[in-house]
Design a protein around this motif. Structure first.
Motif, mmCIF file in Angstrom:
data_model
loop_
_atom_site.group_PDB
_atom_site.id
_atom_site.type_symbol
_atom_site.label_atom_id
_atom_site.label_comp_id
_atom_site.label_asym_id
_atom_site.label_seq_id
_atom_site.Cartn_x
_atom_site.Cartn_y
_atom_site.Cartn_z
ATOM 1 N N GLY A 183 0.798 -1.222 0.000
ATOM 2 C CA GLY A 183 0.000 0.000 0.000
ATOM 3 C C GLY A 183 0.828 1.267 0.000
ATOM 4 N N ALA A 184 0.846 1.950 1.151
ATOM 5 C CA ALA A 184 1.383 3.313 1.214
ATOM 6 C C ALA A 184 2.896 3.406 1.311
ATOM 7 C CB ALA A 184 0.760 4.037 2.411
ATOM 8 N N CYS A 185 3.581 2.351 1.697
ATOM 9 C CA CYS A 185 5.009 2.469 2.043
ATOM 10 C C CYS A 185 5.884 2.940 0.890
ATOM 11 C CB CYS A 185 5.531 1.153 2.598
ATOM 12 S SG CYS A 185 4.704 0.652 4.119
ATOM 13 N N SER A 186 5.683 2.377 -0.285
ATOM 14 C CA SER A 186 6.508 2.786 -1.425
ATOM 15 C C SER A 186 6.246 4.227 -1.842
ATOM 16 C CB SER A 186 6.299 1.832 -2.611
ATOM 17 O OG SER A 186 6.876 0.571 -2.349
ATOM 18 N N PRO A 187 4.977 4.642 -2.019
ATOM 19 C CA PRO A 187 4.734 6.053 -2.360
ATOM 20 C C PRO A 187 5.279 7.021 -1.311
ATOM 21 C CG PRO A 187 2.755 4.758 -2.720
ATOM 22 C CD PRO A 187 3.731 3.854 -2.035
ATOM 23 N N LEU A 216 9.306 10.976 0.471
ATOM 24 C CA LEU A 216 10.299 11.438 1.438
ATOM 25 C C LEU A 216 11.690 11.532 0.819
ATOM 26 C CD1 LEU A 216 9.154 9.650 4.717
ATOM 27 C CD2 LEU A 216 8.727 12.006 3.983
ATOM 28 N N ALA A 217 11.933 10.754 -0.234
ATOM 29 C CA ALA A 217 13.207 10.900 -0.963
ATOM 30 C C ALA A 217 13.280 12.282 -1.597
ATOM 31 C CB ALA A 217 13.341 9.804 -2.016
ATOM 32 N N ASP A 218 12.142 12.801 -2.040
ATOM 33 C CA ASP A 218 12.111 14.166 -2.571
ATOM 34 C C ASP A 218 12.382 15.181 -1.458
ATOM 35 O OD1 ASP A 218 11.494 13.170 -5.080
ATOM 36 O OD2 ASP A 218 9.323 13.434 -4.837
ATOM 37 N N VAL A 219 11.855 14.889 -0.258
ATOM 38 C CA VAL A 219 12.131 15.758 0.896
ATOM 39 C C VAL A 219 13.632 15.746 1.200
ATOM 40 C CG1 VAL A 219 11.765 16.076 3.372
ATOM 41 C CG2 VAL A 219 9.836 15.466 1.889
ATOM 42 N N GLN A 220 14.236 14.555 1.185
ATOM 43 C CA GLN A 220 15.670 14.459 1.448
ATOM 44 C C GLN A 220 16.465 15.259 0.423
ATOM 45 O OE1 GLN A 220 17.663 10.638 0.870
ATOM 46 N NE2 GLN A 220 19.006 11.067 2.613
ATOM 47 N N LYS A 240 17.234 1.372 -1.808
ATOM 48 C CA LYS A 240 17.921 1.673 -3.074
ATOM 49 C C LYS A 240 16.940 1.946 -4.202
ATOM 50 C CE LYS A 240 22.235 -0.780 -2.048
ATOM 51 N NZ LYS A 240 23.052 -2.003 -2.294
ATOM 52 N N LYS A 241 15.753 1.354 -4.132
ATOM 53 C CA LYS A 241 14.755 1.577 -5.173
ATOM 54 C C LYS A 241 14.375 3.049 -5.296
ATOM 55 C CE LYS A 241 11.396 -1.132 -3.964
ATOM 56 N NZ LYS A 241 10.101 -1.860 -4.034
ATOM 57 N N ALA A 297 2.651 12.044 6.071
ATOM 58 C CA ALA A 297 3.916 11.802 5.368
ATOM 59 C C ALA A 297 3.860 12.244 3.917
ATOM 60 C CB ALA A 297 4.285 10.323 5.452
ATOM 61 N N MET A 298 2.654 12.321 3.347
ATOM 62 C CA MET A 298 2.510 12.737 1.954
ATOM 63 C C MET A 298 2.176 14.222 1.823
ATOM 64 S SD MET A 298 3.202 10.170 0.010
ATOM 65 C CE MET A 298 2.452 10.491 -1.586
ATOM 66 N N ALA A 299 2.381 14.996 2.871
ATOM 67 C CA ALA A 299 2.159 16.438 2.789
ATOM 68 C C ALA A 299 3.104 17.046 1.764
ATOM 69 C CB ALA A 299 2.363 17.084 4.153
#
Length: 377
Positions: A259-263, A268-272, A305-306, A359-361
């Motif tokens: 479900g939500a974990c990958s999105p 959050l990678a974009d946040v990083q 890594k994905k 987390a998706m804010a």
């Protein structure tokens, strides 16, 4: 009845909040960080003499009957609360027990859900904590309860968003502070004793250095140095190695999630990326596995890594006992992985300021939250 007013309400410097779009500042963290030193938030309070009703059905006036002439510890709860209210009440119960049966300190718990919380329900909520005779659980007419909550700094439009804070004060000395209701009972005891001492004359607290040291010790005790293992197989002490001295972003996930974990991880990678090189220096990102039985360092590494995760972001697993302890501290524990929450916790253990966000804010809003976490209102 004449209302007794102390000095006008003044905003305390240490009440820090985020002044940006509401989607990020959903509410304060349900399981907050350890409290700052008791003097960190000294303020003036106006106590209205509104008539409320305690858990026995007795009508009481907030100022005249409960606060005037006493040291008090006041918190804000509601009986249907599934998160912080019971642990916070348990902490206050330990404080009352520590003070002993002859203590003159008054404990007051005011409902945030007057539509539901009758005196009977307040009494039933209180019963497991074995409150002493000096503890009043208050409800009443909506307008009067709201007046009390607003005056005491406990009002929130959404009861689920309330802070786990305890207002400690002495009306004689006009000495008031707020401390964390989920931290160590010793911090609340310290505030109570200082409030009592203030009524007998001025007292000096410790130096800034000693207060900072006490804050660090409280944070270490709360978060613990439980050992967890990252996606590279390296063992870390949770507080000392990952939280101390940094701002942190923490979320919950598991690698087999459909479900939500990958999105969320991609987001959050974009946040990083937006935070840049600060991640790994003064900012740490942490993803805690809610499925330690299956999430090995290797599977977490493959998962990370994905999404192009860079240094400074730790995907943590460990023994079920260890990971469960940390998850419970942070309000992320679930019986089944699929039931995990999608909240992002943003905090600074050094200041005790914690907020939670979806987390998706919006990426920009999350970054703003991190960068302005400790800004005054």
């Amino acid at each position: 009845m004449k209302t007794h007013a102390l000095s006008p309400l003044r905003k305390a410097v240490a009440l820090l909040a985020l002044a940006f779009a509401p989607p990020v500042l959903a509410t304060d963290i349900a399981v907050p960080a350890p409290p700052p030193a008791a003097k960190a938030e000294s303020l003036d309070v106006q106590v209205p003499d509104v008539e409320l009703v305690d858990q026995t059905g007795r009508k009481v006036r907030l100022w005249t009957d409960l606060v005037r002439g006493h040291t008090v510890a006041i918190n804000f709860i509601f009986t249907r609360c599934k998160t912080i209210c019971s642990p916070m009440t348990a902490t206050l119960a330990r404080v009352q027990q520590e003070l002993g049966p002859k203590s003159d300190v008054r404990f007051i718990s005011i409902t945030l859900d007057v539509a539901n919380d009758t005196p009977e329900r307040m009494a039933k909520f209180a019963e497991p904590f074995k409150p002493g005779p000096g503890w009043s659980f208050l409800t009443g007419e909506p307008a009067k309860v709201k007046d009390a909550l607003v005056a005491l700094g406990g009002y929130v439009p959404d009861k689920e968003a309330h802070r786990p804070t305890v207002l400690v004060g002495n009306a004689v000395a006009d000495s008031w502070t707020r401390v964390d209701g989920l931290g160590s009972p010793s911090r609340i005891l310290e505030a109570v004793r200082e409030a009592r001492a203030a009524s007998a004359g001025p007292s000096e607290l410790g130096s800034t250095d000693s207060n900072a040291s006490a804050q660090d010790a409280a944070a270490a005790k709360y978060f613990t140095n439980t050992e967890l293992v990252d996606q590279n197989g390296k063992t870390h002490r949770f507080y000392e190695d990952l939280v101390r001295g940094r701002k942190v972003l923490i979320n919950f996930a598991f690698t087999s999630c459909k479900g939500a974990c990958s999105p969320i991880t991609k987001h959050l990678a974009d946040v990083q990326a937006k935070l840049g090189d600060r991640v790994g220096k003064d900012i740490t990102m942490i993803t805690l596995s809610v499925d330690p039985a299956n999430d090995t360092p290797k599977s977490l590494s493959t998962f990370a890594k994905k999404f192009g995760v860079k240094k400074g972001w730790y995907f943590l697993t460990g023994s079920r006992e260890n990971i469960t302890l940390v998850l419970k501290k942070l309000g992320g524990y679930v019986d089944t992985p699929d039931a995990h929450n999608t909240t992002l916790l943003i905090g600074d253990a050094a200041t005790g300021m914690w907020v939670k966000s979806p987390a998706m804010a919006n990426v920009e809003n999350i970054v703003h939250a991190v960068e302005h976490l400790n800004d005054p209102k």
